[in-house]
Design an enzyme around this catalytic site. Structure first.
Site, PDB file in Angstrom:
ATOM      1  N   SER A 244      -5.295 -18.302 -23.301  1.00 34.86           N
ATOM      2  CA  SER A 244      -6.186 -19.162 -22.543  1.00 34.86           C
ATOM      3  C   SER A 244      -7.559 -19.129 -23.186  1.00 34.86           C
ATOM      4  O   SER A 244      -8.027 -18.078 -23.632  1.00 34.86           O
ATOM      5  CB  SER A 244      -6.278 -18.660 -21.106  1.00 34.86           C
ATOM      6  OG  SER A 244      -7.560 -18.918 -20.586  1.00 34.86           O
ATOM      7  N   LYS A 245      -8.192 -20.307 -23.212  1.00 34.25           N
ATOM      8  CA  LYS A 245      -9.484 -20.334 -23.904  1.00 34.25           C
ATOM      9  C   LYS A 245     -10.552 -19.546 -23.159  1.00 34.25           C
ATOM     10  O   LYS A 245     -11.602 -19.266 -23.697  1.00 34.25           O
ATOM     11  CB  LYS A 245      -9.929 -21.752 -24.243  1.00 34.25           C
ATOM     12  CG  LYS A 245     -10.005 -22.715 -23.128  1.00 34.25           C
ATOM     13  CD  LYS A 245     -10.469 -24.056 -23.685  1.00 34.25           C
ATOM     14  CE  LYS A 245     -10.167 -25.152 -22.723  1.00 34.25           C
ATOM     15  NZ  LYS A 245      -9.757 -26.391 -23.286  1.00 34.25           N
ATOM     16  N   ARG A 246     -10.238 -19.178 -21.929  1.00 33.70           N
ATOM     17  CA  ARG A 246     -11.209 -18.339 -21.208  1.00 33.70           C
ATOM     18  C   ARG A 246     -11.235 -16.932 -21.788  1.00 33.70           C
ATOM     19  O   ARG A 246     -12.221 -16.243 -21.722  1.00 33.70           O
ATOM     20  CB  ARG A 246     -10.869 -18.288 -19.719  1.00 33.70           C
ATOM     21  CG  ARG A 246     -11.559 -19.396 -18.946  1.00 33.70           C
ATOM     22  CD  ARG A 246     -11.143 -19.427 -17.520  1.00 33.70           C
ATOM     23  NE  ARG A 246      -9.755 -19.849 -17.387  1.00 33.70           N
ATOM     24  CZ  ARG A 246      -8.804 -19.136 -16.786  1.00 33.70           C
ATOM     25  NH1 ARG A 246      -9.100 -17.970 -16.243  1.00 33.70           N
ATOM     26  NH2 ARG A 246      -7.567 -19.587 -16.714  1.00 33.70           N
ATOM     27  N   ARG A 247     -10.111 -16.526 -22.359  1.00 32.40           N
ATOM     28  CA  ARG A 247     -10.063 -15.155 -22.895  1.00 32.40           C
ATOM     29  C   ARG A 247     -10.203 -15.094 -24.415  1.00 32.40           C
ATOM     30  O   ARG A 247     -10.858 -14.210 -24.932  1.00 32.40           O
ATOM     31  CB  ARG A 247      -8.766 -14.477 -22.457  1.00 32.40           C
ATOM     32  CG  ARG A 247      -8.759 -14.122 -20.965  1.00 32.40           C
ATOM     33  CD  ARG A 247      -7.533 -13.321 -20.595  1.00 32.40           C
ATOM     34  NE  ARG A 247      -6.330 -14.102 -20.708  1.00 32.40           N
ATOM     35  CZ  ARG A 247      -5.810 -14.827 -19.710  1.00 32.40           C
ATOM     36  NH1 ARG A 247      -6.400 -14.826 -18.539  1.00 32.40           N
ATOM     37  NH2 ARG A 247      -4.714 -15.529 -19.880  1.00 32.40           N
TER      38      ARG A 247
END
Ligand code: GLU
Length: 481
Positions: A244-247
Site C-alpha cells: 500500500s502506498k501508505r506504507r
C-alpha cells in the site's frame, strides 16, 4: 512447442506499480528465455480513469527497467469496435443475450440476496426473452447490457504456476460483456485482444485467477485456441499485507527518484516469486534470462522487503561503472539545487568518481551519496551540536588553532603527507590524533561521520579545507559549553 508470444497489459490509471513491473519482468524473462516475443498492450478503455500522460509514464518506467515491446504497442481503446463485433457474434451464436434489467433492479436483487444471506448471482431473468419482446424493447430504446450465457459444467485448466485449477461454472454468473453504455467489458476485450495478438501464454498476477475461467469460457464459445495461463504470487509488504502506498512507495518512478538503480530493482523484483538456482540473490538480467523457468516460480506470496532492496542496490552500486554513477549523482545534485554547486569543480566527472569510490561502500542508493556526502559538494553551514559538545573542548581549541596555521604551510597536499603531518603534530602537542581528527571532521563536514579524513581533505583540496576550517572557527567561537 508453440511460438511464445506474451504480453504485459497495464491499465494507464496510475503509474507503473512495482507489482505490475514484476508481472512485466516475468513475461519478459519467459519470452527472452524462449526466444519469443514480448508485447505491450495499454488497456486504456476506461475513458475516465485512463490518462495518456500515465501511458507515457508507464512506458518510460518500462524502458528504464530495460523492457521494450518487440512489436508495435497495442492501445486497447482502438479495438473497441472489434470487441463489439465479437459480442455481436456471440449473440448470433446464441452464446450471449440482451439483458434489460436496470441498475436499480440489479441493486435491489443484490440487496435481497444479502438480506437472505445468500451469495448474489444474476437470476437470468432476461435469458429466455423471446425475439418479439427483445425487438420491442430495443425499438423502445430500453437500455440493455449483453451478458454471456455461462454453460453448465466446470472449467478447468492447468495453470503453469498453480497446476490443475478447476472452477465450477455454477459459481459463475452470466457476466456482462457489453455495458449498457455500449462499452465492452474487460473480460471480452482481453480475450479478443489476446486472440488477435496471438498470445500464447497469459502471465499475470494472482488477482486475475478468478477471471480466467470466464475468459476460457469465452475462448471456447468463440472456438478460439485457449492460451496457457500462469498466475504469479501476490506481493505483500513486511506486515504481510497488500502493498500500500501508505506504507511503501509503490510506483517504479518513485524508486527511480529515490536513487535505486534499474538493474537492482529488476533483480529485486525477479526475486519476488522466482528462486534462482543455488539461491543466488544477485544476478544479471542475462543470467536470469538464461535460467528462467516457471518450475522455479513459487506459488506462495512474496514479501517486498525494503531492507533487501537496499542491500541489493548497494551491491549493484559497488559493481557499477563509476562514470555511469557519476552521471546519476550529478543529476541528483542538480535536482536538489544544493548551494554552491555552481562551483563546476564539484560536478566534474573526475571529482564525482573520486567521491563515489570513497562513498560507495557506505551507501545503498544514489540519493545517499548526496544525503550522506553532502559536504563533498557544498560547505557545511551548521555543525552538529553533540559533536561539538563531545569534541570541541578547551584543550583541543588552542591546539586546533595552531594545527590550522600549520596546515596552511603544507604545499604538497597528498593523503600520506597530510596523515603524517597530523600524527606528528598531535604527538608534539600532546593530544591524541583522534582528538584532532574529530574536530577536523566536524569542521569539514558539519557532522561526525565520514570516510577517512585524509582522503576527504585530499579530495576537497587545500583551498576548500582552509576556507571551511576558517568558517568553522568563526562560528564555533560562540559555542558555549
Ligand atoms: N489490465 C489488467 C491490469 O492492469 C491486466 C489484464 C491481464 O493481464 O489480463 O490488471
Amino acid at each position: 512447442m508453440k511460438e511464445v508470444r506474451v504480453r504485459f497489459a497495464p491499465s494507464p490509471t496510475g503509474f507503473l506499480h512495482v507489482g505490475g513491473a514484476r508481472t512485466a519482468i516475468f513475461n519478459w524473462l519467459f519470452a527472452k528465455n524462449k526466444g519469443g516475443k514480448f508485447l505491450l498492450r495499454i488497456e486504456d478503455t476506461d475513458p475516465e480513469r485512463s490518462k495518456s500522460e500515465l501511458s507515457a509514464q508507464i512506458l518510460r518506467s518500462m524502458e528504464w527497467l530495460g523492457m521494450t515491446a518487440d512489436e508495435e504497442i497495442v492501445y486497447q481503446a482502438l479495438n473497441i469496435n472489434r470487441h463489439k463485433k465479437v459480442v455481436n457474434e456471440l449473440i448470433g451464436l446464441g452464446k450471449a443475450y440482451y439483458a434489460f434489467e436496470t441498475q436499480e433492479e440489479l441493486d435491489q436483487m443484490r440487496k435481497d440476496a444479502k438480506a437472505k444471506k445468500q451469495q448474489y448471482k444474476y437470476n437470468r431473468a432476461s435469458l429466455d426473452l423471446n425475439t418479439e419482446t427483445i425487438k420491442k424493447y430495443l425499438a423502445e430504446g430500453k437500455p440493455y447490457a449483453i451478458r454471456f450465457k455461462v454453460p453448465d459444467g466446470s472449467t478447468e485448466f492447468i495453470d503453469i504456476v498453480h497446476g490443475k485449477t478447476v472452477f465450477n461454472n455454477s459459481e459463475i454468473e452470466d457476466f456482462v460483456i457489453l455495458r449498457s453504455d455500449g462499452s465492452p467489458v474487460y473480460q471480452i476485450a482481453v480475450v479478443v485482444d489476446d486472440h488477435d495478438m496471438k498470445i500464447s501464454h497469459v502471465i499475470r498476477g494472482d488477482d486475475h485467477l478468478s477471471n480466467t475461467p470466464k475468459q476460457i469460457l469465452l475462448y471456447n464459445a468463440l472456438g478460439w485456441e485457449v492460451p496457457d495461463f500462469a498466475h504469479l504470487p501476490m506481493i505483500l509488504d513486511e506486515q504481510k499485507k497488500k502493498l500500500s502506498k501508505r506504507r511503501n512507495p509503490v510506483s517504479v518512478e518513485e524508486y527511480k527518484k529515490k536513487g535505486y538503480l534499474a538493474e537492482a530493482l529488476f533483480n529485486f523484483l525477479t526475486l519476488l516469486g522466482f528462486a534462482p538456482e543455488g539461491n543466488k540473490e544477485i544476478f544479471s538480467k542475462k543470467e536470469t534470462t538464461k535460467e528462467f523457468t516457471f518450475e522455479r516460480v513459487n506459488k506462495s506470496s512474496a514479501v517486498f522487503d525494503m531492507k533487501k532492496l537496499g542491500w541489493i542496490n548497494s551491491e549493484y552500486l559497488k559493481l557499477a561503472d563509476p562514470i555511469i554513477l557519476s552521471g546519476l549523482v550529478r543529476n541528483k545534485i542538480l535536482e536538489l539545487k544544493l548551494p554552491e554547486v555552481d562551483d563546476t569543480t564539484r560536478l566534474n566527472i573526475e571529482y564525482l568518481c573520486k567521491v563515489i569510490s570513497l562513498m560507495k561502500e557506505r551507501v545503498s542508493t544514489i540519493n545517499d551519496f548526496v544525503e550522506f556526502g553532502r559536504y563533498f559538494f557544498t560547505a557545511p553551514v551548521t555543525f552538529e551540536e553533540n559533536g561539538l559538545q563531545k569534541h570541541w573542548n578547551q584543550k583541543i581549541r588552542t591546539v586546533f588553532l595552531r594545527y590550522f596555521d600549520d596546515l596552511n604551510e603544507i604545499s604538497n597536499w597528498e593523503i600520506e603527507i597530510l596523515e603524517d603531518h597530523l600524527r606528528k603534530f598531535a604527538e608534539v602537542n600532546n593530544v591524541k590524533a583522534g582528538e584532532l581528527i574529530h574536530v577536523l571532521r566536524l569542521s569539514l563536514t558539519g557532522i561526525t561521520i565520514s570516510p577517512g579524513i585524509f582522503d576527504l581533505m585530499s579530495i576537497l583540496d587545500k583551498e576548500t579545507v582552509i576556507k571551511r576550517i576558517g568558517y568553522f572557527l568563526n562560528r564555533v567561537q560562540e559555542f558555549k559549553f
